[in-house]
Design an enzyme around this catalytic site. Structure first.
Site, PDB file in Angstrom:
ATOM      1  N   SER A 477       0.810  -1.217   0.000  1.00 11.90           N
ATOM      2  CA  SER A 477       0.000   0.000   0.000  1.00 11.90           C
ATOM      3  C   SER A 477       0.845   1.269   0.000  1.00 11.90           C
ATOM      4  CB  SER A 477      -0.958  -0.049   1.205  1.00 11.90           C
ATOM      5  OG  SER A 477      -1.942   0.934   1.108  1.00 11.90           O
ATOM      6  N   ASP A 488      10.475   5.852  -9.788  1.00 13.64           N
ATOM      7  CA  ASP A 488      10.099   6.565 -11.010  1.00 13.64           C
ATOM      8  C   ASP A 488      10.878   7.868 -11.174  1.00 13.64           C
ATOM      9  OD1 ASP A 488       8.348   4.566 -11.647  1.00 13.64           O
ATOM     10  OD2 ASP A 488       6.568   5.592 -10.874  1.00 13.64           O
ATOM     11  N   LYS A 502      -0.732  -4.264  -3.219  1.00 13.34           N
ATOM     12  CA  LYS A 502      -2.009  -3.650  -2.813  1.00 13.34           C
ATOM     13  C   LYS A 502      -2.098  -2.253  -3.403  1.00 13.34           C
ATOM     14  CE  LYS A 502      -4.735  -2.014   1.092  1.00 13.34           C
ATOM     15  NZ  LYS A 502      -4.802  -0.618   0.620  1.00 13.34           N
TER      16      LYS A 502
END
Length: 714
Positions: A477, A488, A502
């Site tokens: 999560s 990224d 998740k």
């Protein structure tokens, strides 16, 4: 009589007639919950109302917009039976056949608030449970042959349900034999072992008799919401309070961890900094036998109470007084109790908060200091934040202070350890990312009708140096949001195994928002006696999946999670652990990437880091041990039975213990630590191989940074 009086009288008359009609209707339509031999638990009117409202909320507000119908009904029933008896050691095949008539009706029962069939099943389970334990007690004094070659199957999850009471007795006779054999191997006398086992079973019965309708309702709702998706959950009031305290990492009370031991509440730990710690009047090992409120309140005896009920009496608002009758550690329960008085306060769970260590590593001919920040969860004390408390508890605030300290200690790099971090607050994941980038999008959140891009707006950066992030299969999560954003942006190197996967967002909603005031009035007219802890929502709380989140590169973390830049072998297989193992999990998909600018390009660096890591692993005995551990874990996961032959079991245990000790000592020798003796508890000084190698990767990363192999541009 004036008009208003007449109107009020007519309203009350209508209400009474309506209530009477409702009760009569329900009485005629619902299944009898009574099961002889159980505690005959019954649903409360408030629970019936909540069940109906949860169905409505899920159908109207869940991300899936799912319809609760017959296709889900069978799943709910299967979930319920599995939650009650996953090992298939209590229910009989005849019970299951009886329950099958509800296979296509569970959805209708929930929609109508008819919980009686669910409670009938629960009461049947409790009856079978108590039958099994009572039978086990009756078998303790029977003679057992520990020379005979028999096996006890302890995991029957994939086997048929027990065919009869006779089959159940045969299984549980072996269970008793196994328990006695386990005790016998420790070297104590048979008579002593029988006394120990009888007390153990009697304690199980006592705890079963304390089971209440809130426990049953929690299992019922878990079985329902699990059929929708793995992360939509309803919490009964007590559980809702516990969840919210966990998220805040704070609660109001005396600052002691309690446990139940032989029907008496025992102090397991006094939390540093709390009222009990400061007063020095309560110690670990003390037993609490009675509780009173305020300076003059009467004492209530709590011996034999459920632990959660005792805890709810001890907890309370900050600044209020609670008095305890305690038997000091080491004294008999018949001793004169001591009365202590404590003023409740706000307790901060520091051991569940972010914390730091500094590790020194040798990389080539250079030494580096690396700060490791362990973050167990993404927490925030939302209540304190809303109240304007400038010192509210949060992950980002704690980590910022830790980074400031690490900078003063002149570390060369920082590693964020997110292993086993199951997530938590989404805003905290965004703010934490902001400590390492200037500004920009962190995560994309897609709701059913809109896409929201959550950004870091604060241009301040807490740490500009080399950064690493450690993850594993249980990083989930919010952990995945943070790790994905760092990856990224090219802000740091991710190390570990594929994460949980998740990629859904939940909103915690007080169910009181959906309860019509008239319905509440009807409950009171029915004589509703339901109660909830003072700090808990009266009707419980639903954590509802309302959105999916996506990386800024457009990929969902759902199912796939985050793939590290430098990977380690996965100990826990993906088909059994993680989102991909959940039947009702939402699917993986992709959306359009967000507009962002990476702060560095690590595409040329990552292959070098992997190459150097793999080079070390080829000659690493620790790495070979890790692969052996994974193989052993898989083997043990597949085992379902154990021998009841004393000589054979003892031999297997001794070989296992000797192998574990030899492996542990071999590892300690590699670390320059002294060998352990048989039976000696492994001290905390043992190193963490995954962390050690991750720090070596960071050393490589720092060196490449020093050599100008890459640069961070803000």
């Amino acid at each position: 009589m004036d008009f208003n009086s007449v109107k009020e009288m007519l309203k009350k008359t209508f209400l009474c007639l309506f209530v009477a009609a409702t009760i009569a209707c329900q009485a005629n339509s619902q299944v009898n919950t009574d099961v002889e031999g159980s505690n005959n638990l019954k649903p409360e009117p408030a629970q019936q109302l909540v069940a109906k409202e949860v169905v409505r909320v899920i159908e109207n507000a869940h991300y899936k917009k799912v319809k609760i119908n017959d296709s889900i009904s069978g799943v709910i029933l299967n979930n319920y039976l599995k939650r009650l008896d996953e090992g298939r050691t209590y229910f009989l095949a005849s019970d299951i056949k009886e329950f099958e008539k509800y296979k296509d009706q569970m959805d209708d029962f929930l929609r109508d608030g008819n919980l009686n069939p669910f409670f009938q099943i629960f009461n049947t389970y409790q009856k079978r449970y108590q039958e099994r334990i009572q039978y086990s007690i009756s078998q303790i004094n029977k003679p057992y042959d520990f020379v005979k070659n028999e096996t006890y199957t302890y995991n029957r999850e994939k086997m048929p349900w027990l065919s009869s009471s006779t089959a159940a007795n045969e299984l549980w006779a072996k269970r008793v034999k196994y328990d006695l054999l386990n005790l016998k191997i420790t070297g104590k006398s048979l008579d002593s072992n029988k006394i120990t086992l009888k007390k153990r079973y009697e304690n199980l019965l006592a705890q079963s008799n304390k089971t209440n309708n809130q426990d049953a309702f929690q299992v019922i709702m878990d079985s329902f919401t699990e059929a929708i998706d793995p992360h939509t959950n309803y919490f009964v009031p007590q559980r809702a309070q516990e969840f919210n305290e966990e998220m805040a990492r704070t609660f109001e009370g005396i600052g002691a961890r309690l446990q139940l031991e032989n029907e008496v509440v025992k102090v397991a730990e006094v939390i540093p900094g709390g009222p009990a710690f400061k007063a020095k009047t309560l110690q670990a090992g003390d037993r609490i036998i009675a509780v009173a409120q305020g300076k003059g309140g009467e004492f209530t005896d709590v011996i034999g109470w459920r632990l959660d009920n005792t805890v709810s009496k001890i907890k309370g608002p900050r600044g209020t007084i609670v008095r305890l009758k305690i038997i000091p550690a080491g004294q008999e329960l018949t001793a004169q109790p001591k009365v202590i008085e404590l003023v409740r306060d706000k307790i901060v769970l520091e051991e569940q908060s972010a914390k730091k260590t500094i590790k020194t590593i040798q990389s080539g001919n250079k030494t580096y200091k690396i700060g490791v920040i362990d973050i167990p969860g993404f927490y925030m004390d939302w209540k304190a934040y809303q109240a304007g408390d400038p010192n509210y508890k949060s992950t980002t605030r704690d980590v910022r202070m830790l980074i400031d300290t690490l900078k003063q200690q002149k570390v060369d790099g920082i590693v964020i350890d997110l292993r086993s971090n199951g997530g938590g607050s989404l805003p905290e994941a965004i703010e934490l990312t902001g400590l390492f980038i200037k500004t920009g999008p962190v995560v994309q959140v897609r709701y059913p009708n809109k896409l929201e891009i959550d950004k870091d707006e604060d241009a301040g950066i807490a740490w500009t140096g080399p950064l690493g992030v450690m993850v594993d299969r249980f990083s989930a999560s919010a952990s995945e949001i943070f790790a994905a954003a760092i990856q990224d942006y090219g802000r740091g190197v991710i190390m570990g195994t594929q994460t949980y996967g998740k990629g859904t967002v939940q909103s915690a909603i007080d169910m009181s928002r959906f309860i019509n005031p008239l319905d509440d009035l009807l409950l009171k007219a029915k004589g509703d006696k339901s109660s909830a802890p003072a700090a808990a929502p009266r009707f419980g709380q639903i954590n509802l999946t309302i959105a999916k989140f996506y990386r800024i590169n457009g990929s969902s973390t759902q199912h796939k999670g985050v793939i590290p830049d430098v990977q380690f072998p996965m100990v826990f297989p993906a088909d059994k652990y993680g989102e991909s193992s959940e039947p009702a999990a939402l699917p993986f998909d992709m959306i359009k990437p967000s507009t962002y600018t990476a702060v560095s390009n690590l595409s040329t660096i990552k292959p070098l880091l992997i190459q150097q890591h793999e080079g070390r692993m080829k000659n690493s005995q620790e790495y070979k041990y890790l692969l052996d551990d994974i193989s052993l874990f898989k083997k043990r996961e597949s085992e379902t039975s154990v021998t009841l032959n004393e000589v054979q079991l003892k031999k297997e245990r001794e070989e296992q213990e000797a192998s574990t000790l030899a492996r542990s000592n071999a590892r300690r020798a590699l670390q320059g630590l002294p060998a352990l003796k048989p039976g000696q508890v492994k001290p905390k000084e043992d190193n963490d191989f995954i962390e050690d190698e991750s720090l070596q990767i960071m050393g490589d990363f720092i060196k490449l940074n020093e050599n100008g192999q890459f640069s961070v541009v803000y």
